[in-house]
Design an enzyme around this catalytic site. Structure first.
Site, PDB file in Angstrom:
ATOM      1  N   HIS A 132       0.814  -1.221   0.000  1.00  0.00           N
ATOM      2  CA  HIS A 132       0.000   0.000   0.000  1.00  0.00           C
ATOM      3  C   HIS A 132       0.849   1.273   0.000  1.00  0.00           C
ATOM      4  CE1 HIS A 132       0.352  -0.101   4.547  1.00  0.00           C
ATOM      5  NE2 HIS A 132       0.514   1.176   4.326  1.00  0.00           N
ATOM      6  N   ASP A 162       0.146  -7.607   1.439  1.00  0.00           N
ATOM      7  CA  ASP A 162       0.615  -6.229   1.572  1.00  0.00           C
ATOM      8  C   ASP A 162       2.131  -6.135   1.613  1.00  0.00           C
ATOM      9  OD1 ASP A 162       0.224  -3.506   1.624  1.00  0.00           O
ATOM     10  OD2 ASP A 162       0.010  -3.385   3.789  1.00  0.00           O
ATOM     11  N   SER A 237       4.699   2.806   7.932  1.00  0.00           N
ATOM     12  CA  SER A 237       4.350   1.683   7.059  1.00  0.00           C
ATOM     13  C   SER A 237       5.564   1.198   6.282  1.00  0.00           C
ATOM     14  CB  SER A 237       3.273   2.113   6.050  1.00  0.00           C
ATOM     15  OG  SER A 237       2.018   2.182   6.644  1.00  0.00           O
TER      16      SER A 237
END
Length: 394
Positions: A132, A162, A237
């Site tokens: 993402h 992911d 992230s």
């Protein structure tokens, strides 16, 4: 005699007046002249106790672990062109759910840019990060720990876990991080999260492993998360979750939050899963998983009763079977209750997805189903799981 005294008194008064005027001017324009002399006199009379630094680390310090691993953690900057307006529906960014992007993107009507982190895992320049973080990016820049900024190429990504793999070309890259072993990780272990939260620069936070093998979270299709209370914030992230030896044990992915900030519930993809996905991407360009073409549904108590199933039956209802698909060719019919795959019990939909995904396309899967109260064994040859369609906000 009297006049002489008056003369001396007048001279004294004038001298005092001049001195007071000078003191006033100094106090007004150069007060530090007065304070410095005062402080100097105080320092001379105060005794301070100072420690003797012997070069040793403070007890319990994780400096060496951070020193080993931090140079391999990079900052990732992505940008993409102005997105097309969506039809109907609004943004769900206010939902108190898992923050994939950690609220680090500008309004949609503007050209979009986002911030994330990544981990250098090989001297050839391969970087692990989240799908993402780089999804649909037109341009990806990687900032190294020494300040250099280089362009990155996407080698491949897997939306269902992911995970994404990038590659950079640069001389004298930092030393890659050392991959840890998930078997060495236990609930209660101290862990450190490294990333670039809010774009302030590389930051380290600490916590413990709160849980292992966390699934049914609703973040990814295939889940097996390390849960931690180490503070993970916007920009973390794709960053590193390390143990106290400096080994990489997970890729920070998401947090549970109702305000976009850390609330003590963070999730990281374990390094064994990330490594497996990376190796598949490097070998095949993508991740290949098994697929049989069914529409499964979890069994509830009410559903089991309506189907006339024995009490405490575990399995999934196959409410739909793709015509001409692997399961249909193997004899599976809508309404069958799948209770085992290759002899291993199937408890729910997510468990079924994992069981089938691990069977390489072209191999056989032995399916045990309940049909009209009878247990039947069927053989299906798995196909290749289709790549999921890109979702608008993930």
């Amino acid at each position: 005699m009297h006049s002489s005294l008056q003369k001396y008194w007048l001279l004294f008064a004038q001298t005092v007046t001049v001195m007071l005027a000078a003191l006033f001017i100094v106090a007004t324009l150069k007060p530090e002249w007065l304070s410095e002399s005062r402080v100097g006199s105080l320092v001379d009379t105060v005794s301070l106790r100072e420690s003797n630094y012997d070069g040793q680390l403070s007890p319990g310090s994780y400096h060496e672990a951070v020193k080993r691993s931090m140079p391999a953690v990079v900052n990732i900057f992505t940008s993409k062109a102005k997105p097309k307006p969506r039809k109907g529906g609004g943004s769900n960014s206010a939902d108190p759910l898992f923050k994939f992007f950690f609220g680090d993107q500008p309004p949609e009507e503007e050209p979009s840019s986002s911030l994330g982190s990544g981990v250098l895992v090989s001297p050839e320049g391969y970087i692990l990060t989240n799908h993402h973080v780089i999804s649909d990016a037109d341009d990806i820049d990687v900032a190294l720990s020494d300040g250099r900024k280089v362009k990155a190429q996407v080698i491949g990504s897997d939306p269902e876990t992911d995970i994404a793999v990038l590659k950079i070309e640069a001389k004298k890259l930092p030393t890659p991080i050392t991959l840890g072993k998930v078997e060495s990780v236990h609930v209660g272990d101290v862990v450190l999260a490294i990333g670039n939260p809010f774009g302030v620069g590389q930051t380290v936070t600490s916590g413990i492993v709160s849980a292992l093998g966390r699934d049914h979270v609703g973040i990814n299709t295939f889940e097996n998360f390390i849960q931690t209370d180490a503070a993970i914030n916007p920009g973390n992230s794709g960053g590193a979750l390390i143990d106290t030896r400096g080994n990489l044990i997970g890729i920070n992915t998401a947090i549970y939050s109702n305000n976009g900030g850390s609330m003590g519930i963070g999730f990281a993809i374990p390094i064994n899963l990330a490594k497996q996905v990376m190796e598949s991407i490097l070998s095949n360009g993508s991740v290949t998983r098994g697929w049989i073409g069914v529409e499964p549904q979890n069994l509830s108590k009410e559903l089991s009763e309506s189907l006339g199933l024995p009490v405490n039956t575990e399995g999934v209802l196959l409410s739909g079977v793709l015509e001409g698909g692997p399961a249909a060719r193997g004899g599976v019919k809508p309404g069958d209750v799948l209770i085992a795959v290759n002899g291993n019990p199937t408890k729910d939909v997510r468990g079924l997805l994992n069981q089938i995904a691990q069977i390489s396309p072209g191999n056989q899967a032995k399916l045990t189903v309940l049909r009209k109260g009878k247990e039947i064994e069927l053989i299906a040859q798995t196909g290749k799981r289709p790549r999921p369609k890109q979702q608008s906000n993930q």
